[in-house]
Design an enzyme around this catalytic site. Sequence first.
Site, mmCIF file in Angstrom:
data_model
loop_
_atom_site.group_PDB
_atom_site.id
_atom_site.type_symbol
_atom_site.label_atom_id
_atom_site.label_comp_id
_atom_site.label_asym_id
_atom_site.label_seq_id
_atom_site.Cartn_x
_atom_site.Cartn_y
_atom_site.Cartn_z
ATOM 1 N N ASP A 194 -4.273 0.203 9.789
ATOM 2 C CA ASP A 194 -5.701 0.350 9.068
ATOM 3 C C ASP A 194 -6.611 0.902 9.866
ATOM 4 O O ASP A 194 -6.761 -1.021 10.752
ATOM 5 C CB ASP A 194 -5.524 -0.792 8.126
ATOM 6 C CG ASP A 194 -7.138 0.120 7.024
ATOM 7 O OD1 ASP A 194 -6.749 1.013 6.819
ATOM 8 O OD2 ASP A 194 -8.085 -0.242 7.418
ATOM 9 N N GLU A 276 -2.805 6.603 9.349
ATOM 10 C CA GLU A 276 -3.315 7.209 8.468
ATOM 11 C C GLU A 276 -3.352 8.928 9.244
ATOM 12 O O GLU A 276 -3.749 8.587 10.131
ATOM 13 C CB GLU A 276 -4.130 6.459 8.134
ATOM 14 C CG GLU A 276 -4.182 5.174 7.441
ATOM 15 C CD GLU A 276 -5.538 5.001 6.549
ATOM 16 O OE1 GLU A 276 -6.289 4.875 5.508
ATOM 17 O OE2 GLU A 276 -6.275 4.186 7.538
ATOM 18 N N CYS A 330 -3.927 -1.075 -5.329
ATOM 19 C CA CYS A 330 -3.329 -2.656 -4.905
ATOM 20 C C CYS A 330 -1.639 -3.017 -4.369
ATOM 21 O O CYS A 330 -0.929 -1.905 -4.846
ATOM 22 C CB CYS A 330 -2.916 -3.455 -6.368
ATOM 23 S SG CYS A 330 -2.767 -5.385 -6.177
ATOM 24 N N CYS A 333 0.075 -4.807 -6.996
ATOM 25 C CA CYS A 333 1.376 -3.950 -8.172
ATOM 26 C C CYS A 333 0.424 -2.259 -8.714
ATOM 27 O O CYS A 333 1.258 -1.566 -9.471
ATOM 28 C CB CYS A 333 0.272 -4.231 -10.005
ATOM 29 S SG CYS A 333 -1.446 -3.823 -9.801
ATOM 30 N N CYS A 349 -7.555 -7.151 -7.094
ATOM 31 C CA CYS A 349 -7.541 -5.934 -8.222
ATOM 32 C C CYS A 349 -8.093 -6.169 -9.667
ATOM 33 O O CYS A 349 -7.553 -7.634 -10.169
ATOM 34 C CB CYS A 349 -5.647 -5.987 -7.877
ATOM 35 S SG CYS A 349 -5.194 -4.756 -8.724
ATOM 36 N N CYS A 352 -3.674 -6.897 -11.534
ATOM 37 C CA CYS A 352 -3.046 -8.153 -11.372
ATOM 38 C C CYS A 352 -4.085 -9.513 -11.172
ATOM 39 O O CYS A 352 -3.771 -10.365 -10.879
ATOM 40 C CB CYS A 352 -1.860 -7.896 -10.663
ATOM 41 S SG CYS A 352 -2.553 -7.552 -9.386
ATOM 42 N N ASP A 359 -9.062 -4.401 4.521
ATOM 43 C CA ASP A 359 -8.686 -4.016 5.456
ATOM 44 C C ASP A 359 -6.865 -4.296 5.735
ATOM 45 O O ASP A 359 -6.075 -3.782 5.637
ATOM 46 C CB ASP A 359 -8.938 -4.000 6.668
ATOM 47 C CG ASP A 359 -10.188 -3.573 6.840
ATOM 48 O OD1 ASP A 359 -10.797 -2.462 6.425
ATOM 49 O OD2 ASP A 359 -10.904 -4.189 8.286
#
Length: 386
Positions: A194, A276, A330, A333, A349, A352, A359
């Site tokens: 990231d 990315e 997330c 989940c 999240c 969950c 990051d």
Amino acid sequence: MKVVVQVKLMPDAVRASAIGATLRAVNERANWVSGVAFERGVPREYELRKHTYAELKAAGLGAQAAQHAIKKVCDAYATLKANIRAGNLGKPGSKRRVKAESKPIVFRPEAAHPFDDRCLSWQYDTRTVSIWSTAGRLKNVRFACSAGALRMLRESRKGESDLIERDGVFYLIAVCEVPEAPLNENPSGFIGVDLGIVNIATTSTGYRAAGRGLNRHRKRQLELRRKLQAKGTRSAKRRLKHRARKEARHAANVNHIISKKIVTTAERTGRGIALEDLSGIRDRVRLRKDQRAPLHSWSFHQLGRFIAYKALRAGVPLVYVDPAHTSQQCSQCGHIDRRNRVDQATFACRACGFYANADDNASHNIDRKGQDVWTAGRESRVPATP
């Protein structure tokens, strides 16, 4: 794969003057060739040579230097045409495009000029070069480089080398053909990376390269430039010139260190790297005025290029993934919600209750996307046998 090696020339005062005069002469002649090409509608290289080669020779350029000046002009116009075709200079009629199309291409006096093996020879044992100049052949011109760069030059140098002048110092940029390592066809997983400004790079293995030091350095350089520009004296301008590109060199060094760490970890653990695809991000986002300078000085593209070529040399698979929702999803989940990103550093999240550094969470999402991209690219497309 091609890798460039930069060496610093260390000529005495007389030879330095001759090299500088040579660089100015070939670029001045290249400007003349560019004017001829512009007047004649940029003909092909062979036709342009018929109109310019004799005069270049009469002006004191050697045969190879004249050929390279003509080729340099043709390459520059080919690049301009490609940029226009790709829309990089704006739409037809735009101010920038009209300016580029309405006059000949101009080369700076210290612009790079290519030298092939007829104009330039290397003596690796003595770390010297013999180079053509308008004042005759200059022999035993010393150069300086690292031991690794010298070994690469000795084993892998191919083709032409470019001579450039930067802040009164001469450099040779040599192209080396380095063999690629066999690609790891079956990685055990992927390291998600990231990229950001607060943290330059955060990986799914737990490595985090904080951007605090680099951002502090950039801020200090900006303040120093402002003070020197406001002063406006001759000594202030001299200091500005001396400090030019210092920030860029520091950022490149930091990016080299980070990319080497990431690629070394991937190579050691038998994994690939997932990055990315951030192309066009500066055009997509809207920021406050105080956020614009950090975004536009963010060197994510350079870090990505460093990771790419180091991965290629190490045989590490590299894939690019869609950055959409990596900071809002997330990693436990899969729930996506903008409110999951509490602030810059915190992820919580709503579905969950998973809580983590934002990051770190994004790097795990990139890791999973990288595995999906690799699997989709590797799966068989052959129809099943009936």
